[in-house]
Write a protein that holds these residues in place. Structure first.
Motif, mmCIF file in Angstrom:
data_model
loop_
_atom_site.group_PDB
_atom_site.id
_atom_site.type_symbol
_atom_site.label_atom_id
_atom_site.label_comp_id
_atom_site.label_asym_id
_atom_site.label_seq_id
_atom_site.Cartn_x
_atom_site.Cartn_y
_atom_site.Cartn_z
ATOM 1 N N MET A 1 -1.633 -6.647 4.759
ATOM 2 C CA MET A 1 -1.977 -5.369 5.172
ATOM 3 C C MET A 1 -1.096 -4.579 5.841
ATOM 4 S SD MET A 1 -5.391 -4.949 7.512
ATOM 5 C CE MET A 1 -6.412 -5.928 6.715
ATOM 6 N N ARG A 2 -0.062 -5.244 6.281
ATOM 7 C CA ARG A 2 1.114 -4.566 6.972
ATOM 8 C C ARG A 2 1.736 -3.588 5.876
ATOM 9 N NH1 ARG A 2 6.570 -7.229 7.584
ATOM 10 N NH2 ARG A 2 7.562 -5.473 7.451
ATOM 11 N N ILE A 3 1.893 -4.022 4.645
ATOM 12 C CA ILE A 3 2.555 -3.101 3.863
ATOM 13 C C ILE A 3 1.791 -2.140 3.401
ATOM 14 C CG2 ILE A 3 3.202 -2.925 1.312
ATOM 15 C CD1 ILE A 3 5.293 -4.674 3.094
ATOM 16 N N VAL A 4 0.285 -2.114 3.376
ATOM 17 C CA VAL A 4 -0.617 -1.103 3.196
ATOM 18 C C VAL A 4 -0.482 -0.063 4.119
ATOM 19 C CG1 VAL A 4 -3.117 -0.382 2.883
ATOM 20 C CG2 VAL A 4 -1.852 -2.411 1.598
ATOM 21 N N ASN A 5 -0.362 -0.408 5.253
ATOM 22 C CA ASN A 5 -0.518 0.548 6.645
ATOM 23 C C ASN A 5 0.962 1.219 6.527
ATOM 24 O OD1 ASN A 5 -2.842 -0.543 7.629
ATOM 25 N ND2 ASN A 5 -2.062 -1.769 8.994
ATOM 26 N N ILE A 6 1.919 0.594 6.298
ATOM 27 C CA ILE A 6 3.418 1.573 6.333
ATOM 28 C C ILE A 6 3.161 2.438 5.155
ATOM 29 C CG2 ILE A 6 5.664 1.336 5.798
ATOM 30 C CD1 ILE A 6 5.286 -1.568 7.207
ATOM 31 N N ILE A 7 2.892 1.973 3.922
ATOM 32 C CA ILE A 7 2.526 3.018 2.996
ATOM 33 C C ILE A 7 1.727 4.108 3.463
ATOM 34 C CG2 ILE A 7 1.998 3.348 0.564
ATOM 35 C CD1 ILE A 7 2.777 0.565 -0.187
ATOM 36 N N ALA A 8 0.583 3.799 3.854
ATOM 37 C CA ALA A 8 -0.337 4.951 4.320
ATOM 38 C C ALA A 8 0.229 5.879 5.185
ATOM 39 C CB ALA A 8 -1.593 4.277 5.016
ATOM 40 N N TYR A 9 1.121 5.190 5.989
ATOM 41 C CA TYR A 9 1.706 6.127 7.241
ATOM 42 C C TYR A 9 2.825 7.179 6.319
ATOM 43 C CZ TYR A 9 0.056 4.640 11.740
ATOM 44 O OH TYR A 9 -0.547 4.364 12.648
ATOM 45 N N ILE A 10 3.420 6.659 5.416
ATOM 46 C CA ILE A 10 4.475 7.523 4.731
ATOM 47 C C ILE A 10 3.704 8.406 3.899
ATOM 48 C CG2 ILE A 10 5.960 7.565 2.859
ATOM 49 C CD1 ILE A 10 6.994 4.649 3.737
ATOM 50 N N LEU A 48 -3.889 10.301 -3.153
ATOM 51 C CA LEU A 48 -3.394 9.062 -2.434
ATOM 52 C C LEU A 48 -3.154 9.499 -1.079
ATOM 53 C CD1 LEU A 48 -0.707 7.792 -5.188
ATOM 54 C CD2 LEU A 48 -2.647 6.704 -4.432
ATOM 55 N N ILE A 49 -2.887 10.565 -0.879
ATOM 56 C CA ILE A 49 -2.583 10.963 0.571
ATOM 57 C C ILE A 49 -3.823 11.070 1.200
ATOM 58 C CG2 ILE A 49 -2.205 13.055 2.159
ATOM 59 C CD1 ILE A 49 0.253 13.653 0.229
ATOM 60 N N ALA A 50 -5.015 11.382 0.504
ATOM 61 C CA ALA A 50 -6.320 11.629 1.178
ATOM 62 C C ALA A 50 -6.899 10.196 1.497
ATOM 63 C CB ALA A 50 -7.451 12.337 0.390
ATOM 64 N N LEU A 51 -6.579 9.285 0.392
ATOM 65 C CA LEU A 51 -6.901 7.819 0.517
ATOM 66 C C LEU A 51 -6.140 7.321 1.704
ATOM 67 C CD1 LEU A 51 -7.510 6.730 -3.054
ATOM 68 C CD2 LEU A 51 -9.390 7.155 -1.297
ATOM 69 N N ALA A 52 -4.814 7.317 1.798
ATOM 70 C CA ALA A 52 -4.174 7.126 3.036
ATOM 71 C C ALA A 52 -4.597 7.321 4.252
ATOM 72 C CB ALA A 52 -2.786 7.376 2.925
ATOM 73 N N ALA A 53 -4.978 8.646 4.507
ATOM 74 C CA ALA A 53 -5.603 9.238 5.837
ATOM 75 C C ALA A 53 -6.847 8.443 5.932
ATOM 76 C CB ALA A 53 -5.830 10.717 5.602
ATOM 77 N N GLY A 65 -9.804 -3.013 15.821
ATOM 78 C CA GLY A 65 -8.961 -1.963 16.843
ATOM 79 C C GLY A 65 -7.462 -2.434 16.677
ATOM 80 N N VAL A 66 -7.048 -3.178 15.672
ATOM 81 C CA VAL A 66 -5.492 -3.378 15.598
ATOM 82 C C VAL A 66 -4.935 -3.010 14.201
ATOM 83 C CG1 VAL A 66 -4.006 -5.258 15.314
ATOM 84 C CG2 VAL A 66 -5.954 -5.680 16.831
ATOM 85 N N LEU A 67 -3.868 -2.225 14.212
ATOM 86 C CA LEU A 67 -3.213 -1.730 13.147
ATOM 87 C C LEU A 67 -1.844 -2.208 13.040
ATOM 88 C CD1 LEU A 67 -3.581 0.546 10.965
ATOM 89 C CD2 LEU A 67 -2.613 2.204 12.377
ATOM 90 N N TRP A 68 -1.887 -3.134 11.986
ATOM 91 C CA TRP A 68 -0.599 -3.933 11.972
ATOM 92 C C TRP A 68 0.558 -3.013 11.451
ATOM 93 C CZ3 TRP A 68 -0.438 -8.120 14.761
ATOM 94 C CH2 TRP A 68 -1.328 -8.934 15.160
ATOM 95 N N LEU A 69 1.699 -3.061 11.974
ATOM 96 C CA LEU A 69 2.630 -2.446 11.448
ATOM 97 C C LEU A 69 3.866 -3.459 11.614
ATOM 98 C CD1 LEU A 69 2.714 1.154 12.829
ATOM 99 C CD2 LEU A 69 2.071 0.354 10.446
#
Length: 75
Positions: A1-10, A48-53, A65-69
């Protein structure tokens, strides 16, 4: 899930930069890169940007409540 969060932030940062350039200089970066606002490449990037948001909004709800980075620490 960490990788997905980083990609979403980018992706969200790319979207924010695109909106900033559009607002300041009337330059749509995604549209410029893919030679049109309604080309397949542009539509994919915008989607992809909309899905990431959406992911960044829903992920903390799903994970209590935890966002793993970073990696999880051993407790």
């Amino acid at each position: 899930m960490r990788i997905v969060n980083i990609i979403a932030y980018i992706l969200v940062i790319v979207g924010a930069i695109n909106w900033g350039l559009f607002g300041l200089f009337n330059l749509n970066l995604v549209s410029t890169v893919f030679a049109g606002a309604r080309t397949a490449g542009s539509i994919i990037v915008y989607s992809l940007i909309a899905l990431a948001a959406l992911w960044l909004i829903l992920s903390p709800i799903i994970t209590n409540g935890v966002l793993w980075l970073r990696g999880r620490r051993a407790e």
